[in-house]
Design an enzyme around this catalytic site. Structure first.
Site, short mmCIF file in Angstrom:
data_model
loop_
_atom_site.label_atom_id
_atom_site.label_comp_id
_atom_site.label_asym_id
_atom_site.label_seq_id
_atom_site.Cartn_x
_atom_site.Cartn_y
_atom_site.Cartn_z
N GLU A 1 -4.90 18.69 3.06
CA GLU A 1 -5.88 17.63 2.77
C GLU A 1 -7.04 17.75 3.75
OE1 GLU A 1 -4.13 13.71 2.37
OE2 GLU A 1 -2.50 14.51 1.19
N ARG B 1 -12.62 12.90 5.42
CA ARG B 1 -13.06 12.09 4.27
C ARG B 1 -14.29 11.23 4.57
NH1 ARG B 1 -7.50 8.82 3.38
NH2 ARG B 1 -6.91 10.88 2.67
N ASN C 1 0.83 -1.21 0.00
CA ASN C 1 0.00 0.00 0.00
C ASN C 1 0.87 1.26 0.00
OD1 ASN C 1 -2.49 -1.12 -0.20
ND2 ASN C 1 -3.16 -0.66 1.87
N THR C 2 2.03 1.18 0.64
CA THR C 2 2.92 2.36 0.67
C THR C 2 3.17 2.89 -0.74
OG1 THR C 2 4.07 1.57 2.64
CG2 THR C 2 5.26 3.15 1.26
N ALA D 1 0.59 5.28 -2.05
CA ALA D 1 0.17 6.47 -1.28
C ALA D 1 0.58 7.71 -2.07
CB ALA D 1 0.86 6.46 0.08
N ARG E 1 -9.24 7.88 10.24
CA ARG E 1 -7.87 8.40 10.14
C ARG E 1 -7.84 9.76 9.47
NH1 ARG E 1 -4.04 8.11 5.89
NH2 ARG E 1 -5.64 7.03 4.71
C1 SIN Z 1 -4.58 10.75 -0.72
O1 SIN Z 1 -3.61 11.11 -1.36
O2 SIN Z 1 -5.68 11.24 -0.82
C2 SIN Z 1 -4.41 9.64 0.25
C3 SIN Z 1 -3.70 10.10 1.41
C4 SIN Z 1 -4.06 9.28 2.58
O3 SIN Z 1 -4.78 8.30 2.45
O4 SIN Z 1 -3.65 9.65 3.68
#
Ligand code: SIN
Length: 517
Positions: free
Chosen positions: A116, A289, A43-44, A47, A385
Site C-alpha cells: 500500500e 495517501r 470502523n474495524t 477495514a 498514518r
Molecule cells: C485501505 O484498504 O485502503 C485502507 C487501509 C487503511 O486505512 O489502512
C-alpha cells in the site's frame, strides 16, 4: 448502579482484544463492553486493506517499516512508540492466529503480502479485501466464549464519570474516572456503570464530514467525552482523507476502494484519461495517501470534474478477482465492469490520526481511564498514518493497556459517591428533525471549509458557523431528554470544533495537514 471491574466503550478490534485479554486473565472479574449499535458495527469491520507486519526479514526489515511509518508521519511520530509497535507486531500476530484469524496465503503456503501507499515493501497481511471483517468476527467469537464478559449492544455511553460529577471532589487537581453514564437504547434509561478501569475504544470521527468511508457510528463519541472530562486531545487537525472512495452522489458512508488496489498496480487517471501522479511524487500511485489525496484534489480543482478514475483494466484478472472480490462485487452492482470501465473515485474522510493523548500503556491523563484504537493519539501516526498501521496499533495498544491495567485494577479504591444521572427539567424532544438538520449543517461546514486544503479564512468561517450550532445544541441538550441522536450531534460539534481550533493553531504544513497561505 451497575458495577464492573473493567468497562470498555466500543466493540472494534481494540475494545474486543482488550476485553478478551482481561477476561481471560481474571475469570472472576466482571468485564462489560458497551457499544451503541450492533456488536460488530465499527470502523474495524470496514477495514479492507489489512495489517502491516514485517514477516520476512530477508526481503523486509523492522527498520524499513519503522522508517516508512516515520516518513508518512512527517516528523511528528514518537520514534520509541513506532519502534515498539513495529517490533511487537509478530507477537500480536501469533496471538491473533491462535484465536483463529485467517490471512490469505500464496501457492507456496506463505502469507500473501500486499503493498500500500508509503510502504517500501510488500508487508500487508490481508483476508481478501475484508480483513477488518475477518478480525472483528474472530474476536467476537472469542469474546462470546468468555462467561465473564457482558457485551451490551445498543448501549450508548453518554459521558464519562469523573471528579467533576462528584460533589465533594469537584475542582480537585487530580482527575479520576469512575465509569460512565450509559443510555440503554431499549429502555431509554441512563444507567450508572461504575468500573475500576475504563477503556475508551470508541473509534473514529468520519461522520463529521459529508463524505466518509466510515460507518454511521463514527461520530467521535469517545474523543468528545474525553474532552468534556478534560483529558488532553491532540493532533485533531490531522484528519486523513483516503484518496480512493467510490464516487457516489448520495451522502453518508462512501464505499472504500482499498489502497491495496493501487498496490496491486491500478493507476489513477483524470477524466481525459491522462496519468497524473508522476507530476506530484516519484512514487506515483504508491505515494503516501496525503500526497495522493492532495494530487487528486488539485486535479479536480483544475478540471472542475467531480472525480478521477482508477484504472484496473490492465491487471491480471485471476489474481485481481481473487484478492478483491468484495470491491469488484460492489462495482458490478453499480454497473461498472472493471475489465472495460474505469472506476470513478474521490477522496473521502477516512481516519483520525489524533485523539485522546496516551502514553505507551494507553493511559490518559485521567487516572483509571485508558484509550486505544482510533480514538487514541499514541504517537504512532504523527501527522499522517501509514496505511494498514491502524489494526496493528489497536492490537499492540490493547495489549499494553491490558498489561498496565491488570497491575492497576487491584489497587483502585471505590469510595466515590457517584450520583445517578439526573433528567430533571428535561422533556422528550418535540422535533428530532432539528437534530438531523444541525448534523447535516456540521457536515456541510466541515466539508466546505475544513477539507483536504484549508485556509485561515475558511477556518474562521467554519468556526463562526459552528458557534451558532453549538449554542443551539447546548440549549436543546439542557432542556431535552438524552437520545443517541442528540448525543451524537453534540459530540460531532465538539469534534468539529477541535479540528477547526487545532487547524487554526497549526502554522506549518505537515503530513495530512495543508493550509494555504
Ligand atoms: C485501505 O484498504 O485502503 C485502507 C487501509 C487503511 O486505512 O489502512
Amino acid at each position: 448502579m451497575i458495577k464492573h471491574d473493567f468497562l470498555i466503550i466500543g466493540s472494534g478490534l481494540a475494545g474486543l482484544t482488550y476485553a478478551l485479554k482481561v477476561a481471560k486473565r481474571f475469570p472472576e472479574k466482571k468485564v462489560a463492553i458497551v457499544t451503541k449499535a450492533a456488536a460488530n458495527e465499527s470502523n474495524t469491520k470496514y477495514a479492507q486493506g489489512g495489517m502491516a507486519v514485517v514477516i520476512d526479514t530477508v526481503t523486509d526489515s523492522y527498520e524499513q517499516h519503522i522508517e516508512d511509518t516515520l516518513m508518512a508521519g512527517d516528523g511528528l511520530c514518537d520514534r520509541e512508540i513506532v519502534e515498539m509497535v513495529v517490533r511487537e507486531a509478530p507477537d500480536r500476530l501469533k496471538e491473533l492466529l491462535s484465536w483463529g484469524a485467517e490471512f490469505d496465503k500464496n501457492n507456496l503456503g506463505d502469507f500473501d503480502l500486499g503493498r500500500e501507499g508509503g510502504h517500501s515493501q510488500n508487508r500487508i497481511l490481508h483476508h481478501k479485501d475484508i480483513t477488518g471483517f475477518e478480525l472483528e468476527e474472530t474476536l467476537l467469537d472469542q469474546v462470546a466464549q468468555c462467561d465473564n464478559i457482558s457485551l451490551l449492544s445498543h448501549h450508548f455511553a453518554v459521558d464519562l464519570i469523573t471528579n467533576h460529577h462528584i460533589q465533594e471532589w469537584k475542582g480537585r487537581e487530580d482527575n479520576k474516572c469512575y465509569g460512565a453514564y450509559v443510555l440503554d437504547e431499549k429502555t431509554g434509561k441512563i444507567e450508572t456503570y461504575l468500573s475500576k478501569i475504563v477503556l475508551l475504544a470508541s473509534g473514529g470521527i468520519g461522520q463529521v464530514y459529508q463524505n466518509t468511508t466510515n460507518p454511521k457510528v463514527a461520530t467521535g463519541d469517545g474523543v468528545a467525552m474525553a474532552y468534556r472530562a478534560k483529558a488532553q486531545i491532540q493532533n485533531m487537525e490531522f484528519v486523513q482523507f483516503h484518496p480512493t472512495a467510490l464516487y457516489d452522489t448520495r451522502p453518508g458512508q462512501t464505499f472504500l476502494i482499498s489502497e491495496a488496489v493501487r498496490g496491486f498496480g491500478a493507476l489513477l487517471r483524470n477524466r481525459k484519461g491522462e496519468l497524473f501522479m508522476g507530476q506530484y511524487d516519484e512514487r506515483k500511485e504508491l505515494a503516501s495517501r496525503d500526497i495522493v489525496s492532495r494530487a487528486i484534489d488539485s486535479e479536480l480543482k483544475k478540471s472542475g470534474d467531480d472525480y478521477v478514475y482508477l484504472d484496473c483494466r490492465h491487471l491480471d484478472p485471476i489474481g485481481f478477482e481473487n484478492h478483491f472480490p468484495n470491491i469488484l462485487q460492489k462495482c458490478k452492482e453499480l454497473g461498472i465492469d472493471w475489465k472495460k470501465d474505469m472506476i470513478p473515485v474521490v477522496p473521502a474522510a477516512h481516519y483520525l490520526c489524533g485523539g485522546v493523548v496516551t502514553n505507551a500503556f494507553g493511559q490518559t491523563q485521567i487516572a483509571n481511564l485508558y484509550a486505544c484504537g482510533e480514538c487514541a493519539c499514541t504517537g504512532l501516526h504523527g501527522a499522517n498514518r501509514l496505511a494498514s498501521n491502524s489494526l496493528l496499533e489497536a492490537l499492540i495498544f490493547a495489549h499494553h493497556c491490558y498489561e498496565k491495567s491488570c497491575e492497576e485494577v487491584e489497587s483502585v479504591e471505590e469510595n466515590a459517591k457517584v450520583p445517578d444521572w439526573s433528567e430533571e427539567g428535561t422533556t422528550n424532544p418535540k422535533e428530532l428533525i432539528l437534530i438531523t438538520h444541525n448534523k447535516k449543517e456540521v457536515q456541510a461546514i466541515m466539508s466546505n471549509y475544513v477539507g483536504i486544503v484549508r485556509s485561515d479564512e475558511r477556518l474562521n468561517r467554519a468556526s463562526n458557523r459552528l458557534k451558532v450550532l453549538y449554542e443551539e445544541t447546548e440549549d436543546l441538550y439542557k432542556k431535552t431528554k438524552i437520545s443517541p441522536q442528540l448525543s451524537e450531534l453534540r459530540n460531532l460539534i465538539t469534534i468539529a470544533y477541535l479540528i477547526v481550533k487545532q487547524s487554526q493553531a497549526r502554522t506549518e504544513n505537515r503530513g495530512g495537514f495543508y493550509k494555504e497561505a
